[in-house]
Enzyme design. Structure first.
Site, PDB file in Angstrom:
ATOM      1  N   CYS A  93       3.501  -1.786   8.754  1.00 47.79           N
ATOM      2  CA  CYS A  93       3.516  -0.428   9.296  1.00 47.79           C
ATOM      3  C   CYS A  93       3.619  -0.396  10.818  1.00 47.79           C
ATOM      4  CB  CYS A  93       2.285   0.333   8.827  1.00 47.79           C
ATOM      5  SG  CYS A  93       2.436   0.924   7.139  1.00 47.79           S
ATOM      6  N   CYS A 114       1.216  -7.081   5.940  1.00 50.39           N
ATOM      7  CA  CYS A 114       0.639  -5.915   5.279  1.00 50.39           C
ATOM      8  C   CYS A 114      -0.841  -5.781   5.644  1.00 50.39           C
ATOM      9  CB  CYS A 114       0.880  -5.947   3.780  1.00 50.39           C
ATOM     10  SG  CYS A 114       0.833  -4.292   3.017  1.00 50.39           S
ATOM     11  N   ASP A 115      -1.592  -4.973   4.895  1.00 50.59           N
ATOM     12  CA  ASP A 115      -2.945  -4.595   5.319  1.00 50.59           C
ATOM     13  C   ASP A 115      -4.030  -5.573   4.882  1.00 50.59           C
ATOM     14  OD1 ASP A 115      -1.672  -2.387   6.262  1.00 50.59           O
ATOM     15  OD2 ASP A 115      -2.864  -0.930   5.162  1.00 50.59           O
ATOM     16  N   LYS A 116      -4.098  -5.838   3.586  1.00 51.94           N
ATOM     17  CA  LYS A 116      -5.252  -6.556   3.048  1.00 51.94           C
ATOM     18  C   LYS A 116      -5.101  -8.072   3.037  1.00 51.94           C
ATOM     19  CE  LYS A 116      -6.458  -2.346   2.402  1.00 51.94           C
ATOM     20  NZ  LYS A 116      -5.158  -1.730   2.676  1.00 51.94           N
ATOM     21  N   ASP A 140       0.824  -1.207   0.000  1.00 51.27           N
ATOM     22  CA  ASP A 140       0.000   0.000   0.000  1.00 51.27           C
ATOM     23  C   ASP A 140       0.862   1.263   0.000  1.00 51.27           C
ATOM     24  OD1 ASP A 140      -2.038  -1.775   0.163  1.00 51.27           O
ATOM     25  OD2 ASP A 140      -2.787  -1.147   2.112  1.00 51.27           O
ATOM     26  N   GLU A 188      -6.878   3.941  -1.197  1.00 50.70           N
ATOM     27  CA  GLU A 188      -6.578   4.791  -0.043  1.00 50.70           C
ATOM     28  C   GLU A 188      -6.019   6.128  -0.527  1.00 50.70           C
ATOM     29  OE1 GLU A 188      -5.159   1.361   3.138  1.00 50.70           O
ATOM     30  OE2 GLU A 188      -3.687   2.682   2.238  1.00 50.70           O
ATOM     31  N   SER A 248      -6.009   5.510   4.275  1.00 48.95           N
ATOM     32  CA  SER A 248      -5.027   4.717   5.002  1.00 48.95           C
ATOM     33  C   SER A 248      -5.262   4.874   6.494  1.00 48.95           C
ATOM     34  CB  SER A 248      -3.616   5.207   4.650  1.00 48.95           C
ATOM     35  OG  SER A 248      -2.681   4.772   5.600  1.00 48.95           O
TER      36      SER A 248
END
Length: 588
Positions: free
Chosen positions: A199, A130-132, A89, A463, A491
């Site tokens: 992150c 990571c995020d997703k 991202d 985002e 984000s």
């Protein structure tokens, strides 16, 4: 699970069995166990440092599984690790490739489903990053509904500005993107993200890892340690195999863990942490995979807002605070927050978790200290008096579901209201171009509107960390407030007066498509509303809607301000994507 009464091996179908035998031998497993239930490890991989630590954890977990199978002579066939593809991202924010971020959640969901179903996997440990990808992995695990445990790969440690000594990270780097100093921009790029991991603060990654752990699908103690913490390869793998063994022996499946009560627990903790607005999308998708309708069976929008008013923010963490996830671990970890919320009566302690314990039992075993009242605050002495997230409705979002992170608002609200004038952009790219070329044209109480960036419009609902970071810096420098609303999303690192997930989205002719420069926009968090004064006039609203429909019809059924799509993934998202309140993912 023991093989103590094992019969002599006889192949049932050599054509199907020969590769299983060969695979077992390569992996150092007993080839006569090829008919036993399958266990395996899954990892999320991608193109950035978010994923670099995953391989080592997958290898450690795979070895722990292999050792346990041999030691206890378990009736288990271990297969080779499998990996999914994710994106970064951070590297995609502000580019025309950012729509692939949310699409990545869907692709991971599909690929994990393919792996689990085709191989009839009966037990899995997934290392997520990571995020997703973690959300897509969990959704597939829930649909498959065989014993499973997740392990967060861990967050990266913040960097340090060598000139000032200040701790910095990816979001800090985005916030200096418009700085006139070439040296400063380069300094942040070179020093903001040392090492590896996802992150570093309470952005989407750690919001969702905390959510998943409180949900019960990951041990609480495994969330806050950084990616480079040696326990992730030395201690956690055996503990995860303990969890998987317990779940298998007791017949505990993911849908026994993910219930309406545990989902409400997880949302409560996300609110208390001041977590990312993305949890509003992802919680819906996780619930759906568990066979639960979040907004009907877990919590209504009104109840969500009421909960956010009652639950305070208890963590002084970035993007709105001072600290990072490494500091949360240093002060006792996620379990400190969960214990305090349990004792305050905000959580249901009887929910089952992957350890085989209830949430309350897991916390009692971990025996965390009380909040330190610096990084982690208690409910009685919170960092902020009300929770981090709120859902808005109004004539711009008639179906509800527009989301604001109240914890991230830095100013501009007077008695809970903001009144601004619309400044409309038909893409994020158009906004970034203006922010780069003419930042001085943005004024106090502008309401920036970014549209055609929704689940179908973008497609993929990107985002907007790049423009929100630039606007945040502009506001701080000039002491003004510039709000932003979009049918896209944000984000977890975004701060400021920002509203996302506005629906119906512009490409579907929602009210956001009808806004014009100079319109009066009111945000009222007392009433949880977002409204346009001009759209209160039915004649004016109808005139604008008719003009939008005419332009759409002239353009073959898609409004000309929506960008064209070129490949299978983007076309699938434009055709199938659900609304944000429904998770914004593929249909079906």
């Amino acid at each position: 699970m023991s093989n103590s009464s094992k019969q002599p091996f006889v192949s049932r179908n050599p054509g199907r069995d020969v590769q299983r035998v060969g695979t077992a031998r390569v992996l150092g497993q007993d080839p006569t166990k090829i008919y036993d239930p399958v266990w395996g490890v899954i990892g999320n991989l991608g193109d950035s440092q978010c994923y670099i630590g995953v391989n080592a954890k997958v290898e450690a977990v795979h070895q722990a599984m292999s050792d346990r199978i041999a030691k206890d002579d378990l009736a288990v066939r271990l297969i080779a690790p499998a990996y999914t593809i994710g994106v970064s991202d951070g590297q995609l924010n502000g580019t025309d490739r950012m729509p692939y971020s949310l699409i990545g959640r869907e692709v991971v969901h599909d690929s994990v489903t393919l792996h689990l179903s085709a191989n009839a996997v009966k037990g899995v440990i997934a290392v997520v990053a990571c995020d997703k990808p973690p959300v897509g992995t969990l959704a597939a695990v829930l649909e498959h509904n065989e014993p499973a445990v997740l392990l967060s790969d861990g967050s990266i440690m913040p960097g340090h500005d060598p000139e000032t000594g200040e701790r910095i990270d990816l979001v800090s780097a985005f916030q200096v993107a418009a700085d006139p100093s070439d040296e400063k921009r380069t300094r942040y790029a070179m020093h903001g993200c040392p090492g590896y991991g996802s992150c570093a603060a309470m952005y989407t990654y750690n919001t969702m890892q905390s959510f998943i752990a409180v949900l019960g699908m990951e041990p609480l103690s495994m969330v806050a340690p950084t990616a480079e913490d040696p326990r992730r390869v030395q201690e956690f793998p055996q503990q995860l195999v303990d969890c998987l063994t317990t779940m298998t022996e007791r017949g505990i499946r993911p849908r026994d863990i993910v219930t309406a009560a545990s989902l409400r627990n997880a949302l409560t903790v996300a609110i208390a942490l001041g977590g990312s607005t993305n949890v509003v999308l992802h919680s819906v998708e996780v619930a759906r995979a568990a066979g639960i309708d979040l907004w009907r069976e877990v919590i209504t929008e009104a109840e969500f807002n009421d909960l956010s008013r009652r639950v305070p923010v208890v963590a002084d963490v970035k993007p709105f605070g001072r600290f990072y996830m490494e500091d949360v671990e240093d002060r006792g970890g996620l379990q400190v927050v969960v214990k305090d919320l349990l004792e305050a009566g905000f959580l249901e302690g009887s929910c089952l978790t992957c350890t085989g314990e209830t949430l309350a039992e897991q916390v009692a075993r971990l025996a965390p200290d009380a909040p330190d009242e610096d990084v982690l605050h208690s409910v009685k002495s919170p960092y902020k008096p009300t929770g981090g997230l709120r859902l808005l409705h109004g004539n711009i979002a008639p179906g509800g579901g527009a989301v604001i992170k109240v914890a991230g608002v830095e100013g501009g609200l007077e008695d809970g209201k903001f009144v601004g004038r619309a400044r409309v952009f038909n893409s994020e790219a158009a906004l970034l171009e203006t922010l780069g070329a003419a930042p001085e044209t943005f004024l106090d109480h502008d309401m920036v509107v970014v549209r055609y960036e929704g689940p179908r419009g973008a497609p993929g609902m990107p985002e907007m960390l790049d423009p929100t970071s630039r606007i945040t810096t502009l506001c701080r420098q000039q002491g003004i407030t510039i709000a932003l609303m979009t049918d896209g999303r944000f984000s977890g690192g975004s701060v400021g007066l920002v509203i996302g997930h506005v629906s119906p989205e512009a490409i579907q002719g929602g009210p956001i498509a009808l806004l014009q420069d100079g319109d009066t926009i009111t945000i009222d968090i007392n009433q949880d509303r977002i409204d346009c004064k001009e759209l209160d006039d039915p004649a004016e609203a109808n005139r604008r809607a008719a003009a939008w429909r005419e332009a759409t019809e002239r353009n073959g059924g898609t409004h000309p301000d929506a960008r064209p799509v070129s490949n299978r993934l983007l076309k699938r998202m434009r055709t199938e994507a659900r609304s944000p309140l429904e998770g914004a993912g593929f249909g079906g």
